[in-house]
Scaffold this motif. Structure first.
Motif, PDB file in Angstrom:
ATOM      1  N   LEU A 169      -8.052  -3.980  -1.116  1.00  0.00           N
ATOM      2  CA  LEU A 169      -8.168  -5.296  -1.735  1.00  0.00           C
ATOM      3  C   LEU A 169      -6.898  -6.097  -1.452  1.00  0.00           C
ATOM      4  N   PRO A 170      -7.018  -7.391  -1.169  1.00  0.00           N
ATOM      5  CA  PRO A 170      -5.833  -8.159  -0.773  1.00  0.00           C
ATOM      6  C   PRO A 170      -4.871  -8.465  -1.913  1.00  0.00           C
ATOM      7  N   LEU A 171      -5.332  -8.422  -3.158  1.00  0.00           N
ATOM      8  CA  LEU A 171      -4.481  -8.731  -4.301  1.00  0.00           C
ATOM      9  C   LEU A 171      -4.457  -7.568  -5.285  1.00  0.00           C
ATOM     10  N   LEU A 172      -3.365  -7.501  -6.033  1.00  0.00           N
ATOM     11  CA  LEU A 172      -3.227  -6.553  -7.127  1.00  0.00           C
ATOM     12  C   LEU A 172      -2.757  -7.325  -8.356  1.00  0.00           C
ATOM     13  N   VAL A 173      -3.464  -7.125  -9.465  1.00  0.00           N
ATOM     14  CA  VAL A 173      -3.066  -7.713 -10.743  1.00  0.00           C
ATOM     15  C   VAL A 173      -2.410  -6.635 -11.582  1.00  0.00           C
ATOM     16  N   LYS A 174      -1.283  -6.990 -12.207  1.00  0.00           N
ATOM     17  CA  LYS A 174      -0.549  -6.063 -13.068  1.00  0.00           C
ATOM     18  C   LYS A 174      -0.232  -6.731 -14.398  1.00  0.00           C
TER      19      LYS A 174
END
Length: 288
Positions: free
Chosen positions: A63-68
């Motif tokens: 996946l191109p983005l990671l949410v933290k």
């Protein structure tokens, strides 16, 4: 007269496509020495290890983005991330740029972003080795609703007493420049090679939760980030995108008939049916 099996399957497929696909991303708790023992109850962790980050992950590894979500009780290391060219030269798929959205903070909490004056590589190296780098960092007070874009090459550190949401390019690469004496590996040579040794020149975006702020990312960011707010029962028009990272900051409702709430992160698309049961602010991230 009953429909043939193939026609039934086609009708069902069209119906699913018209509704869209929603997947709840799974939270992974990541222990950090600067994290917190007790997190807010919506994040579901009470244990012996200090949790510094929650990563919201799907089945796909690309996946191109990671949410933290990030929770601090102490300062993070002073660090930097490489851009695409430098990262690819190191064998990584790309660089890392990120946006921080401040959810909550203690009085006097600060972020370190960029330097307070331009320095030479030799001066910066010496400061990292003798600890005076702490005085080179531009430490800024923060408040809930502040939003910062951190381009690759920006020397930065998150201070103590902060809870924030981070949206980043999904590449796990961090060069630690200084870590306050903690016994962790440093990457001074790699970090110095990619660091922008000058002040950070971007104004803070202040977008308090509870307001429909629209786009809160700069035009040159590698992804688009919006802060949206909806009232109970309001019709939601989602961005025109195949992938939308939906991170509710408060409120509750349903996505395609499944319940969502604060503390979640969902990967949805433009055709999903997002229902608002109680007033909600949310971050919506998309890629070009």
């Amino acid at each position: 007269m009953p429909l043939p099996d193939k026609r039934i399957a086609a009708v069902l497929q069209d119906k699913v496509a018209s509704v869209g696909v929603a997947r709840k991303l799974q939270p992974r708790h990541v222990a950090k020495p600067w994290g917190r023992i007790n997190l807010p109850s919506v994040f579901g962790h009470i244990g012996p290890d200090p949790i510094g980050e929650i990563w919201y992950e799907g089945e796909e590894s690309d996946l191109p983005l990671l949410v933290k979500h990030i929770f601090t009780s102490e300062r993070l290391s002073i660090q930097v991330h490489p851009g695409d060219a430098a990262a690819i030269a190191e064998g990584l798929p790309g660089g890392k740029e990120e946006i921080w959205y401040i959810l909550d903070c203690e009085p006097g909490a600060r972020l370190g972003i960029g330097l307070n004056r331009a320095v030479s590589p030799e001066q910066f190296r010496a400061a990292a080795l003798d600890g005076s780098i702490e005085q080179l960092i531009n430490w800024q007070p923060v408040r809930p609703g502040d939003c910062y874009f951190i381009p690759a090459g920006t020397v930065h550190a998150i201070g103590a007493g902060i809870m924030l949401a981070e949206v980043q390019q999904n590449v796990d690469v961090t060069y630690r420049l200084y870590d306050y004496g903690r016994p962790r590996e440093l990457h001074l040579d790699q970090g110095l090679a990619v660091s922008h040794l000058a002040p950070y020149d971007r104004p803070v975006v202040h977008a308090p939760s509870g307001q429909d702020a629209g786009c809160i990312s700069p035009s040159n960011a590698p992804f688009h980030l919006e802060l949206r707010h909806w009232q109970s029962g309001e019709h939601v028009q989602l961005p025109n995108a195949r992938r939308i990272w939906f991170t509710p900051l408060d409120g509750s409702g349903m996505i395609n008939g499944a319940p969502w709430a604060k503390g979640d992160c969902w990967l949805i698309d433009q055709n999903c049916r997002l229902q608002i049961d109680t007033p909600c602010s949310a971050l919506l991230a998309t890629t070009p």
